[in-house]
Design a protein around this motif. Structure first.
Motif, PDB file in Angstrom:
ATOM      1  N   THR A 161      22.646  -8.777  88.558  1.00 59.38           N
ATOM      2  CA  THR A 161      22.901 -10.117  87.652  1.00 59.38           C
ATOM      3  C   THR A 161      23.839 -10.089  87.106  1.00 59.38           C
ATOM      4  N   PRO A 162      24.875 -10.914  87.097  1.00 56.22           N
ATOM      5  CA  PRO A 162      26.222 -10.915  86.211  1.00 56.22           C
ATOM      6  C   PRO A 162      25.726 -11.078  84.713  1.00 56.22           C
ATOM      7  N   PRO A 163      26.117 -10.132  83.899  1.00 51.38           N
ATOM      8  CA  PRO A 163      25.847 -10.339  82.308  1.00 51.38           C
ATOM      9  C   PRO A 163      26.651 -11.667  81.978  1.00 51.38           C
ATOM     10  N   SER A 164      26.046 -12.192  80.838  1.00 50.48           N
ATOM     11  CA  SER A 164      26.887 -13.613  80.032  1.00 50.48           C
ATOM     12  C   SER A 164      27.850 -13.022  79.095  1.00 50.48           C
ATOM     13  N   ASP A 165      28.838 -13.831  78.841  1.00 50.32           N
ATOM     14  CA  ASP A 165      29.829 -13.635  77.929  1.00 50.32           C
ATOM     15  C   ASP A 165      28.949 -13.460  76.431  1.00 50.32           C
ATOM     16  N   THR A 166      29.235 -12.493  75.863  1.00 52.58           N
ATOM     17  CA  THR A 166      28.682 -12.447  74.397  1.00 52.58           C
ATOM     18  C   THR A 166      29.752 -13.286  73.274  1.00 52.58           C
ATOM     19  N   ALA A 167      29.247 -13.236  72.283  1.00 44.54           N
ATOM     20  CA  ALA A 167      29.849 -13.845  71.184  1.00 44.54           C
ATOM     21  C   ALA A 167      31.358 -13.379  70.959  1.00 44.54           C
ATOM     22  N   SER A 168      32.358 -13.906  70.734  1.00 44.60           N
ATOM     23  CA  SER A 168      33.653 -13.359  70.466  1.00 44.60           C
ATOM     24  C   SER A 168      33.806 -12.554  69.413  1.00 44.60           C
ATOM     25  N   THR A 169      34.726 -11.740  69.524  1.00 39.94           N
ATOM     26  CA  THR A 169      34.925 -10.713  68.522  1.00 39.94           C
ATOM     27  C   THR A 169      35.991 -11.354  67.723  1.00 39.94           C
ATOM     28  N   GLU A 170      36.698 -12.194  68.062  1.00 35.60           N
ATOM     29  CA  GLU A 170      37.886 -12.444  67.154  1.00 35.60           C
ATOM     30  C   GLU A 170      37.448 -12.701  65.692  1.00 35.60           C
ATOM     31  N   GLU A 171      38.576 -12.244  65.015  1.00 40.64           N
ATOM     32  CA  GLU A 171      38.376 -12.154  63.526  1.00 40.64           C
ATOM     33  C   GLU A 171      38.590 -13.754  62.986  1.00 40.64           C
ATOM     34  N   THR A 202      35.604 -15.630  75.177  1.00 44.12           N
ATOM     35  CA  THR A 202      34.475 -15.440  74.459  1.00 44.12           C
ATOM     36  C   THR A 202      33.888 -13.944  75.005  1.00 44.12           C
ATOM     37  N   MET A 203      34.760 -13.401  75.947  1.00 43.85           N
ATOM     38  CA  MET A 203      34.035 -12.039  76.389  1.00 43.85           C
ATOM     39  C   MET A 203      34.132 -10.965  75.416  1.00 43.85           C
ATOM     40  N   ARG A 204      32.927 -10.228  75.253  1.00 47.08           N
ATOM     41  CA  ARG A 204      32.771  -9.333  74.355  1.00 47.08           C
ATOM     42  C   ARG A 204      33.918  -8.073  74.676  1.00 47.08           C
ATOM     43  N   ARG A 205      34.770  -7.756  73.730  1.00 50.93           N
ATOM     44  CA  ARG A 205      35.687  -6.567  73.609  1.00 50.93           C
ATOM     45  C   ARG A 205      35.410  -5.869  72.477  1.00 50.93           C
ATOM     46  N   THR A 206      35.358  -4.561  73.141  1.00 54.94           N
ATOM     47  CA  THR A 206      35.018  -3.182  72.036  1.00 54.94           C
ATOM     48  C   THR A 206      36.210  -2.867  71.195  1.00 54.94           C
ATOM     49  N   ASN A 236      49.892  -5.278  80.695  1.00 59.08           N
ATOM     50  CA  ASN A 236      49.907  -6.273  79.217  1.00 59.08           C
ATOM     51  C   ASN A 236      49.682  -7.554  79.704  1.00 59.08           C
ATOM     52  N   VAL A 237      50.283  -8.056  80.821  1.00 56.74           N
ATOM     53  CA  VAL A 237      50.072  -9.565  81.181  1.00 56.74           C
ATOM     54  C   VAL A 237      48.693  -9.808  81.651  1.00 56.74           C
ATOM     55  N   ALA A 238      47.753  -8.891  82.047  1.00 59.03           N
ATOM     56  CA  ALA A 238      46.567  -8.943  82.236  1.00 59.03           C
ATOM     57  C   ALA A 238      45.481  -9.386  81.068  1.00 59.03           C
ATOM     58  N   VAL A 239      45.929  -8.427  79.913  1.00 60.76           N
ATOM     59  CA  VAL A 239      45.420  -8.616  78.524  1.00 60.76           C
ATOM     60  C   VAL A 239      45.704 -10.441  78.300  1.00 60.76           C
ATOM     61  N   LEU A 240      46.737 -10.791  78.388  1.00 59.12           N
ATOM     62  CA  LEU A 240      47.063 -12.071  78.047  1.00 59.12           C
ATOM     63  C   LEU A 240      46.261 -13.036  78.892  1.00 59.12           C
ATOM     64  N   VAL A 241      46.086 -12.909  80.070  1.00 61.83           N
ATOM     65  CA  VAL A 241      45.595 -13.935  80.974  1.00 61.83           C
ATOM     66  C   VAL A 241      44.044 -13.748  80.627  1.00 61.83           C
ATOM     67  N   LEU A 242      43.563 -12.503  80.635  1.00 61.60           N
ATOM     68  CA  LEU A 242      41.955 -12.562  80.221  1.00 61.60           C
ATOM     69  C   LEU A 242      41.721 -13.184  78.876  1.00 61.60           C
ATOM     70  N   ARG A 243      42.567 -12.935  77.951  1.00 58.47           N
ATOM     71  CA  ARG A 243      42.261 -13.740  76.687  1.00 58.47           C
ATOM     72  C   ARG A 243      42.254 -15.290  76.732  1.00 58.47           C
ATOM     73  N   ARG A 244      42.997 -15.631  77.868  1.00 58.71           N
ATOM     74  CA  ARG A 244      43.015 -17.241  77.909  1.00 58.71           C
ATOM     75  C   ARG A 244      41.906 -17.667  78.744  1.00 58.71           C
ATOM     76  N   THR A 245      41.548 -17.015  79.907  1.00 52.20           N
ATOM     77  CA  THR A 245      40.449 -17.404  80.761  1.00 52.20           C
ATOM     78  C   THR A 245      38.919 -16.909  80.181  1.00 52.20           C
ATOM     79  N   ARG A 246      39.030 -15.846  79.696  1.00 53.52           N
ATOM     80  CA  ARG A 246      37.611 -15.473  79.018  1.00 53.52           C
ATOM     81  C   ARG A 246      37.735 -15.173  77.591  1.00 53.52           C
TER      82      ARG A 246
END
Length: 502
Positions: free
Chosen positions: A492-502, A425-429, A413-423
Motif C-alpha cells: 500500500t503506497p504511503p501517504s505524504d506526511t506533513a511538510s518539514t519546510e521551516e 508535502t512529502m516527508r524529507r529527512t 540537482n534537477v530532480a530535487v527541484l522537480v520533486l520539491r515542486r510536484t511533491r
C-alpha cells in the motif's frame, strides 16, 4: 499535490497503451519505488548496513588512486595554493552531494540517480541517466583495475626486485597480451560481493582503514621535511591557476554517491544515507587538504611537474630510505582494491534497479535467497569489467567516465527541484539548504565542467548515448514494467506526511 505518475497504477482505470511521447515521459511514483524496495526476481536484498558501513562505502569509492598521483597534475597549475584548489573542488562536489543527500533520504532505493530521475523526470531521462552510470561505473572499474596492476608491479619491484612480465601485465596494443592483475582484482572483488553486502562492507572497511592510515603515515613522515619557504609565493599563478587546478581535482571526489546505490540494503536509509554521503565528503576533503598541505611544504612546488614529485618520491627525498615509499605503495594497492570493490557494488545495484523496472533483462534482478545478493548480476558484471580491463586498451575511453558522472550529477540537482515542486508535502529527512539556489548552482557547475572537457570525450559520450538509444527503443521501452503492468504494485503506497519546510 498528487504525483503525476500515480495514474499509471490506478486499478480503477482501463489500461490503454499511451503514445510514444507519453511513454517516454511516464514516471514511476515515489510510493511505487519504495513499495518494491528490496525485492528482485526470486528474492530480496537484505537490510544489513548501518551508518558506518555506508560511510565507508562512499569513502572507499572516492578515496582512491587520485590522491596518490593527482598532485603532479594540479600543483604546477596552482602552486602551494593547491590546498585552496582542493577546497574549491570539494565545495563544487558539495552542491551535488547535498542534492544526493535529500533524494537518498526521500527515495531510499537502489539505483541512485537513475531511480531519482525515474520518479521525477520520466522513463527516458531515467534510462539516459542509468546508461551514463553504466559507462561511469563499468569503465571506472576497468580503468582502476589497470592501475592496480601497475602499483603491484611497483610494490614487487621495490620489495623483492621482481617485475611482472609485460605480456601478462598490459592489454594488447600496449605491449602485452593480457592484463592478469587487472582481471584478478576484479574477480577478488566479485568474491567478496558474492558473500553478501554485510561481508563485503566489512572487507571494504578494513581496506579504507589501511589507505587512510597510509595517507596519515605520509603526512607524519613527510612533515619532517616541511620548509616554510616552500609555501612562498603561495599563489604564484594567480586565481586562474587555482581554478584550473580545482577543475582537475574535482574528479578526485567522484564516488561520494556510492552510498546512494545501497538504499535497499541500509537498515535505516532515511536517516543514514544523507549522513553517510555528507560525512564521507567531509572526511575525504579533510584528508586531501592535509596531504596537499604537507606535500607542498616538503617539496618545492616547481618540482611537481609530471610524476617527479609523487607522494612516494617525496618520502624518499625526506627520509633517504625506500621503506616508507614501499609502505605507501602498499597503501595504494589497497586503495585501488577498495575502489574496485565499492564501484563494482554500485554497478550491480544500478543494474538491479533497471532490471526490476524491465529496462534490462531480468537476470540482473535475481536475488540469491541464501546470500541476499544478485549473484548472476555480480558474476556477469565482474567478468565483463575484468575482461575489459585485461584485454582492451581503454585509452581515452576512460575520460568519458567524467562526462557521464557530471551528467548524472546534474540530473540529480534537477530532480530535487522537480520533486520539491510536484511533491512539496512529502516527508524529507534532509533538505537542501537555500533551494533552489544550491541545486541550480550544482547544475551550472556540472555544465561548466562538462563543457571544459575535450571534443574526443564528447564524441565518445555521443556514441555511447546513441547506442543507449538503440537499446532503449529496441528493448527497454517495450518491456518496461510501466508498459506491461496496469495495476498497482504489491504494498500500500504511503501517504505524504506533513511538510518539514521551516
Amino acid at each position: 499535490m498528487p504525483d503525476q505518475g500515480t495514474e499509471l497504477f490506478s486499478p480503477n482505470q482501463p489500461h490503454t497503451p499511451p503514445g510514444t511521447a507519453a511513454r517516454l515521459m511516464r514516471r514511476k511514483p515515489v510510493e511505487a519505488l519504495v513499495a518494491q524496495s528490496g525485492h528482485g526476481a526470486g528474492g530480496e536484498l537484505r537490510r544489513s548496513l548501518g551508518l558506518w558501513q555506508l560511510t565507508m562505502i562512499s569513502i572507499g569509492a572516492t578515496l582512491g588512486t587520485g590522491i596518490f598521483v593527482v598532485l603532479g597534475e594540479a600543483v604546477p597549475d596552482a602552486g602551494p595554493a593547491v590546498i585552496v584548489s582542493f577546497v574549491i573542488a570539494g565545495l563544487t562536489a558539495l552542491f551535488s552531494a547535498l542534492s544526493y543527500a535529500e533524494l537518498a533520504g526521500t527515495i531510499p532505493v537502489a539505483g541512485s540517480s537513475y531511480s531519482y530521475a525515474y520518479a521525477t523526470m520520466g522513463e527516458f531521462v531515467a534510462w539516459v541517466c542509468g546508461w551514463c552510470l553504466l559507462l561511469e561505473y563499468g569503465v571506472s572499474v576497468a580503468a582502476v583495475a589497470v592501475g592496480w596492476g601497475q602499483y603491484i608491479d611497483e610494490l614487487l619491484g621495490g620489495a623483492f626486485g621482481l617485475s611482472l612480465p609485460q605480456a601478462l601485465s598490459a592489454p594488447p596494443g600496449e605491449g602485452g597480451l593480457f592484463n592478469v592483475p587487472a582481471l584478478a582484482v576484479v574477480l577478488l572483488a566479485m568474491v567478496f560481493l558474492l558473500g553478501g553486502a554485510k561481508e563485503s562492507a566489512r572487507a571494504n572497511t578494513v581496506m579504507v582503514a589501511v589507505k587512510i592510515l597510509a595517507l596519515l603515515l605520509f603526512c607524519g613522515v613527510a612533515a619532517m621535511g616541511i620548509r616554510a619557504g616552500n609555501y612562498q609565493p603561495f599563489m604564484p599563478l594567480g586565481m586562474a591557476g587555482v581554478s584550473a587546478a580545482g577543475a582537475t581535482l574535482f574528479f578526485s571526489y567522484i564516488g561520494f554517491d556510492a552510498a546512494s546505490t545501497a538504499g535497499e540494503e541500509a537498515r535505516n536509509p532515511q536517516r543514514d544515507l544523507p549522513r553517510a554521503i555528507l560525512l564521507s565528503l567531509a572526511v575525504v576533503t579533510a584528508l586531501y587538504c592535509l596531504v596537499a598541505a604537507v606535500a607542498v611544504g616538503a617539496e618545492p612546488w616547481r618540482d611537481f611537474e609530471g610524476s617527479e614529485a609523487g607522494l612516494a618520491a617525496i618520502l624518499r627525498h625526506v627520509t633517504g630510505q625506500d621503506v616508507w615509499s614501499l609502505l605507501l605503495a602498499f597503501g595504494a594497492v589497497v586503495a585501488i582494491a577498495s575502489v574496485v570493490l565499492t564501484v563494482l557494488y554500485g554497478q550491480t545495484r544500478i543494474l538491479f534497479a533497471m532490471s526490476r523496472d524491465g529496462l534490462v533483462p531480468g537476470v540482473f534482478s535475481r536475488v540469491d535467497p541464501r546470500s541476499g545478493t544478485p549473484r548472476a548480476n555480480t558474476v556477469i558484471v565482474a567478468v565483463f569489467c575484468g575482461t575489459l580491463a585485461a584485454a582492451v586498451p581503454l585509452g581515452r575511453l576512460a575520460d568519458a567516465t567524467s562526462i557521464g558522472t557530471l551528467f548524472a550529477f546534474g540530473l540529480v540537482n534537477v530532480a530535487v527541484l522537480v520533486l520539491r515542486r510536484t511533491r512539496p508535502t512529502m516527508r524529507r529527512t534532509f533538505r537542501v539548504p537555500a533551494s533552489p539556489l544550491v541545486p541550480l548552482t550544482g547544475v551550472a557547475l556540472c555544465l561548466w565542467m562538462m563543457f571544459s572537457l575535450d571534443a574526443v570525450t564528447w564524441a565518445v559520450f555521443g556514441v555511447w548515448m546513441a547506442v543507449g538509444a538503440v537499446v532503449y527503443f529496441g528493448y527497454g521501452m517495450r518491456r518496461s514494467r510501466l508498459q506491461t503492468a496496469p495495476s498497482a504494485p504489491p504494498g500500500t503506497p504511503p501517504s505524504d506526511t506533513a511538510s518539514t519546510e521551516e
